[in-house]
Design a protein around this motif. Structure first.
Motif, PDB file in Angstrom:
ATOM      1  N   PHE A 126      11.749   1.221  12.303  1.00 53.36           N
ATOM      2  CA  PHE A 126      10.584   1.469  12.852  1.00 53.36           C
ATOM      3  C   PHE A 126       9.642   0.797  11.883  1.00 53.36           C
ATOM      4  O   PHE A 126       9.461   0.881  10.786  1.00 53.36           O
ATOM      5  N   TYR A 127       8.859   0.098  12.589  1.00 52.03           N
ATOM      6  CA  TYR A 127       7.500  -0.468  11.696  1.00 52.03           C
ATOM      7  C   TYR A 127       6.453  -0.684  12.438  1.00 52.03           C
ATOM      8  O   TYR A 127       6.569  -1.267  13.499  1.00 52.03           O
ATOM      9  N   GLY A 136      -2.203   5.575  14.672  1.00 48.06           N
ATOM     10  CA  GLY A 136      -1.796   6.287  15.969  1.00 48.06           C
ATOM     11  C   GLY A 136      -1.034   5.424  16.771  1.00 48.06           C
ATOM     12  O   GLY A 136      -0.239   5.954  17.584  1.00 48.06           O
ATOM     13  N   LYS A 139       2.634   6.388  16.596  1.00 52.79           N
ATOM     14  CA  LYS A 139       2.936   7.587  17.745  1.00 52.79           C
ATOM     15  C   LYS A 139       3.121   7.118  19.079  1.00 52.79           C
ATOM     16  O   LYS A 139       3.870   7.623  19.908  1.00 52.79           O
ATOM     17  N   VAL A 158      18.218  10.124  12.396  1.00 53.08           N
ATOM     18  CA  VAL A 158      17.184   9.011  11.706  1.00 53.08           C
ATOM     19  C   VAL A 158      17.998   8.350  10.764  1.00 53.08           C
ATOM     20  O   VAL A 158      18.602   8.955   9.517  1.00 53.08           O
ATOM     21  N   ASP A 159      18.410   6.919  10.704  1.00 56.21           N
ATOM     22  CA  ASP A 159      18.837   6.201   9.622  1.00 56.21           C
ATOM     23  C   ASP A 159      18.170   5.996   8.265  1.00 56.21           C
ATOM     24  O   ASP A 159      17.138   5.330   8.416  1.00 56.21           O
ATOM     25  N   ARG A 160      18.417   6.652   7.234  1.00 59.93           N
ATOM     26  CA  ARG A 160      17.814   6.443   5.865  1.00 59.93           C
ATOM     27  C   ARG A 160      16.122   6.531   6.381  1.00 59.93           C
ATOM     28  O   ARG A 160      15.526   5.345   5.963  1.00 59.93           O
TER      29      ARG A 160
HETATM   30  N1  ACO Z   1       1.906   7.456   3.512  1.00 59.31           N
HETATM   31  C1  ACO Z   1       2.452   8.590   3.699  1.00 59.31           C
HETATM   32  N2  ACO Z   1       2.782   8.910   5.154  1.00 59.31           N
HETATM   33  C2  ACO Z   1       2.344   8.101   5.952  1.00 59.31           C
HETATM   34  C3  ACO Z   1       1.868   6.771   5.735  1.00 59.31           C
HETATM   35  C4  ACO Z   1       1.768   6.551   4.431  1.00 59.31           C
HETATM   36  N3  ACO Z   1       1.256   5.288   3.893  1.00 59.31           N
HETATM   37  N4  ACO Z   1       1.704   5.976   6.908  1.00 59.31           N
HETATM   38  C5  ACO Z   1       2.255   6.854   7.919  1.00 59.31           C
HETATM   39  N5  ACO Z   1       2.434   7.999   7.527  1.00 59.31           N
HETATM   40  C6  ACO Z   1       2.828   9.077   8.247  1.00 59.31           C
HETATM   41  C7  ACO Z   1       1.674  10.264   8.029  1.00 59.31           C
HETATM   42  O1  ACO Z   1       2.505  11.538   8.471  1.00 59.31           O
HETATM   43  C8  ACO Z   1       0.762   9.746   8.834  1.00 59.31           C
HETATM   44  O2  ACO Z   1      -0.234  10.989   9.149  1.00 59.31           O
HETATM   45  P1  ACO Z   1      -1.482  11.040   8.404  1.00 59.31           P
HETATM   46  O3  ACO Z   1      -2.243   9.930   8.258  1.00 59.31           O
HETATM   47  O4  ACO Z   1      -2.451  12.291   8.902  1.00 59.31           O
HETATM   48  O5  ACO Z   1      -0.963  11.567   6.846  1.00 59.31           O
HETATM   49  C9  ACO Z   1       1.355   9.473   9.969  1.00 59.31           C
HETATM   50  O6  ACO Z   1       2.621   8.831   9.886  1.00 59.31           O
HETATM   51  C10 ACO Z   1       0.678   8.568  10.895  1.00 59.31           C
HETATM   52  O7  ACO Z   1       1.024   8.340  12.336  1.00 59.31           O
HETATM   53  P2  ACO Z   1       0.829   6.992  13.143  1.00 59.31           P
HETATM   54  O8  ACO Z   1      -0.608   6.559  12.894  1.00 59.31           O
HETATM   55  O9  ACO Z   1       1.257   7.250  14.514  1.00 59.31           O
HETATM   56  O10 ACO Z   1       2.121   6.283  12.396  1.00 59.31           O
HETATM   57  P3  ACO Z   1       1.914   4.658  11.943  1.00 59.31           P
HETATM   58  O11 ACO Z   1       1.539   3.854  12.967  1.00 59.31           O
HETATM   59  O12 ACO Z   1       1.558   4.623  10.524  1.00 59.31           O
HETATM   60  O13 ACO Z   1       3.937   4.303  12.019  1.00 59.31           O
HETATM   61  C11 ACO Z   1       5.708   4.209  10.558  1.00 59.31           C
HETATM   62  C12 ACO Z   1       4.513   5.321  11.107  1.00 59.31           C
HETATM   63  C13 ACO Z   1       6.147   3.555  11.608  1.00 59.31           C
HETATM   64  C14 ACO Z   1       6.588   4.970   9.456  1.00 59.31           C
HETATM   65  C15 ACO Z   1       4.561   3.269   9.621  1.00 59.31           C
HETATM   66  O14 ACO Z   1       3.774   3.854   8.932  1.00 59.31           O
HETATM   67  C16 ACO Z   1       5.479   2.088   8.766  1.00 59.31           C
HETATM   68  O15 ACO Z   1       5.758   1.195   9.515  1.00 59.31           O
HETATM   69  N6  ACO Z   1       5.752   2.222   7.664  1.00 59.31           N
HETATM   70  C17 ACO Z   1       6.381   1.251   6.781  1.00 59.31           C
HETATM   71  C18 ACO Z   1       7.855   1.097   7.291  1.00 59.31           C
HETATM   72  C19 ACO Z   1       8.542   2.417   7.143  1.00 59.31           C
HETATM   73  O16 ACO Z   1       8.707   3.143   6.394  1.00 59.31           O
HETATM   74  N7  ACO Z   1       9.342   2.601   8.255  1.00 59.31           N
HETATM   75  C20 ACO Z   1      10.333   3.694   8.511  1.00 59.31           C
HETATM   76  C21 ACO Z   1      11.555   3.157   7.817  1.00 59.31           C
HETATM   77  S1  ACO Z   1      13.002   4.280   7.838  1.00 59.31           S
HETATM   78  C22 ACO Z   1      13.589   3.896   9.526  1.00 59.31           C
HETATM   79  O17 ACO Z   1      13.109   3.068  10.224  1.00 59.31           O
HETATM   80  C23 ACO Z   1      14.848   4.508  10.275  1.00 59.31           C
END
Ligand code: ACO
Length: 199
Positions: A126-127, A136, A139, A158-160
């Protein structure tokens, strides 16, 4: 400058498309020659986003590549585009990737008993583009996947998961209480609930 050397608009007649092992978006209707062209473009997009996801997660090898998807039999990649960004020059016109699949897993339930779960829904990768996180988009992408697949968040393994994804699942779906596992999958309280009702 746009990241891709081709116009992505024809690949995204809607902001979110689903791609399976055919490497064609689910919206595709065309002939064989067009299909070859589209799969080449989709492969470039998947490889690029898969690479960005790996960098964001500090992984040496991407979890998602076009080749891996082509060889899979039950994985789907959801891709999200923001065509309004096409001319922004920021290179984030394809803003997100979500790879899901089904796996047969050996898991522990809440009582610590080992169970084999066939076809468990899995969140694999997920990215959201670094410049667009926390607005958002994740989401929106996740929600589209849930309604397309008819999956419930609590039934997803959820994988890792990264810290960001753990935070995301807690914030949007109230998922917090984890059932400890011996493998790298994370499950939440409620994962086995339906099974128990049927026992
Ligand atoms: N630090 C902490 N929490 C975060 C962060 C961050 N930098 N970014 C997103 N979140 C979480 C928080 O709960 C945040 O809510 P908040 O801003 O009120 O604290 C919430 O996600 C935000 O929700 P969205 O805006 O809908 O999510 P977003 O568009 O950021 O997508 C995602 C979430 C995919 C995890 C994104 O942050 C991302 O790509 N991160 C980097 C890569 C990653 O870690 N991917 C998951 C790997 S594990 C796997 O794929 C199984």
């Amino acid at each position: 400058m746009a990241v891709f050397k081709f116009d992505i608009r024809s690949l995204f007649p809607q902001p979110i498309v689903k791609v399976d092992s055919s490497l064609l978006p689910h919206t595709f209707h065309g002939n064989r020659r067009q299909a070859l062209e589209v799969t080449a473009k989709m492969s470039a997009i998947i490889d690029h986003l898969g690479q960005l996801s790996a960098i964001a997660q500090k992984l040496n090898i991407p979890i998602t590549t076009a080749q891996k998807l082509r060889k899979s039999d039950n994985q789907i990649v959801y891709l999200m585009a923001d065509l309004a960004e096409l001319n922004s020059g920021r290179g984030d016109e394809v803003v997100g990737l979500l790879k899901i699949g089904m796996k047969d897993l050996y898991l522990f339930d809440e009582l610590g008993q080992s169970r084999k779960v066939d076809n468990a829904p899995c969140i694999l990768d997920f990215y959201v583009h670094d410049k667009r996180q926390r607005s958002g988009l994740g989401k929106k992408l996740f929600q589209t996947m849930l309604s397309e697949e008819k999956w419930e968040p609590v039934k997803c393994s959820v994988d890792r998961p990264s810290e960001k994804l753990l935070g995301f699942l807690k914030k949007h779906y109230g998922l917090e209480h984890v059932i400890p596992q011996a493998n790298h999958f994370v499950l939440y309280d409620g994962f086995f609930e339906h099974d128990k009702a049927n026992e």
